[in-house]
Design a protein around this motif. Structure first.
Motif, mmCIF file in Angstrom:
data_model
loop_
_atom_site.group_PDB
_atom_site.id
_atom_site.type_symbol
_atom_site.label_atom_id
_atom_site.label_comp_id
_atom_site.label_asym_id
_atom_site.label_seq_id
_atom_site.Cartn_x
_atom_site.Cartn_y
_atom_site.Cartn_z
ATOM 1 N N SER A 57 -48.506 2.606 -10.744
ATOM 2 C CA SER A 57 -47.947 3.107 -12.000
ATOM 3 C C SER A 57 -46.474 3.471 -11.858
ATOM 4 N N PRO A 58 -45.720 3.356 -12.952
ATOM 5 C CA PRO A 58 -44.307 3.749 -12.911
ATOM 6 C C PRO A 58 -44.118 5.213 -12.497
ATOM 7 N N ALA A 135 -57.973 8.567 2.968
ATOM 8 C CA ALA A 135 -57.919 9.120 1.609
ATOM 9 C C ALA A 135 -57.258 8.121 0.651
ATOM 10 N N LEU A 136 -56.206 7.469 1.102
ATOM 11 C CA LEU A 136 -55.558 6.457 0.259
ATOM 12 C C LEU A 136 -56.555 5.374 -0.139
ATOM 13 N N ARG A 143 -53.844 -3.202 -3.232
ATOM 14 C CA ARG A 143 -52.541 -3.619 -3.770
ATOM 15 C C ARG A 143 -51.639 -2.414 -3.994
ATOM 16 N N GLU A 144 -52.175 -1.336 -4.560
ATOM 17 C CA GLU A 144 -51.366 -0.142 -4.815
ATOM 18 C C GLU A 144 -50.855 0.481 -3.512
ATOM 19 N N MET A 149 -46.133 1.384 -0.014
ATOM 20 C CA MET A 149 -45.385 1.246 1.244
ATOM 21 C C MET A 149 -44.105 0.445 1.027
ATOM 22 N N ILE A 150 -44.174 -0.593 0.197
ATOM 23 C CA ILE A 150 -42.984 -1.404 -0.083
ATOM 24 C C ILE A 150 -41.934 -0.571 -0.810
#
Length: 184
Positions: A57-58, A135-136, A143-144, A149-150
């Motif tokens: 999300s933005p 947890a992530l 993808r999120e 990370m990117i």
């Protein structure tokens, strides 16, 4: 005054000049990055994708960027992205909490807190802790996670260029916020 002179645009390769001419505004960050003409086109494409084409999300993207700017002391990124953070729905409480380094603030929901923790860990080392990673994986799609990370890496790299070169501050570019709103 920047530590490196901005390039003479007439001496840049044609592709770089064309890309600079197509930009909606001539921010100093673009001018400085044009010193690396072999990287410039890809850098612009990646930056555009980050600001417009992520599944992340933005709001989460902007929280990451603000935390990178805060942790690395990059005033340029901070100045450009606070208005953008507000434009995508983050409020003053969110901005103040990041600015104070209070990533566990009740201003943030649990997912935001987790992503801010992961961002801090990615900035401190090459990977986050096993606990944070697990947890992530519970709270975000693969993808999120990769996109987060990117974003962290892109803006950390950019902060290092901006700060090392002491790129002159620009006024926030309102068009950046508009472009990001369209991407929502």
């Amino acid at each position: 005054m920047a530590r490196l002179p901005y390039p003479n645009e007439q001496q840049l390769p044609a592709e770089t000049r064309t890309l600079l001419e197509r930009l909606p505004v001539r921010l100093n960050v673009f001018r400085m990055m044009a010193h690396a003409p072999t990287c410039f086109p890809g850098w612009l494409r990646l930056g555009t994708a980050i600001l417009s084409d992520l599944e992340l999300s933005p709001q989460l993207r902007e929280l990451i960027i603000l935390l990178v700017a805060r942790e690395l002391g990059c005033q340029y990124e901070w100045i450009q992205h606070v208005p953008l953070a507000r434009a995508v729905g983050l409020d003053e409480e969110h901005v103040r909490a990041v600015e104070a380094g209070e990533t566990a603030s009740p201003a943030f929901d649990p997912r935001q807190q987790l992503l801010l923790q992961a961002t801090r860990e990615w900035l401190a080392g090459a990977k986050c802790s096993q606990e944070t990673w697990q947890a992530l994986q519970v709270h975000f799609r693969p993808r999120e996670i990769v996109e987060a990370m990117i974003v962290t890496g892109f803006y950390a790299m950019l902060a290092r260029v901006l700060e090392s070169c002491e790129v002159d501050l620009d006024e926030p570019f309102a068009g950046l916020a508009e472009a990001s709103r369209r991407a929502e």
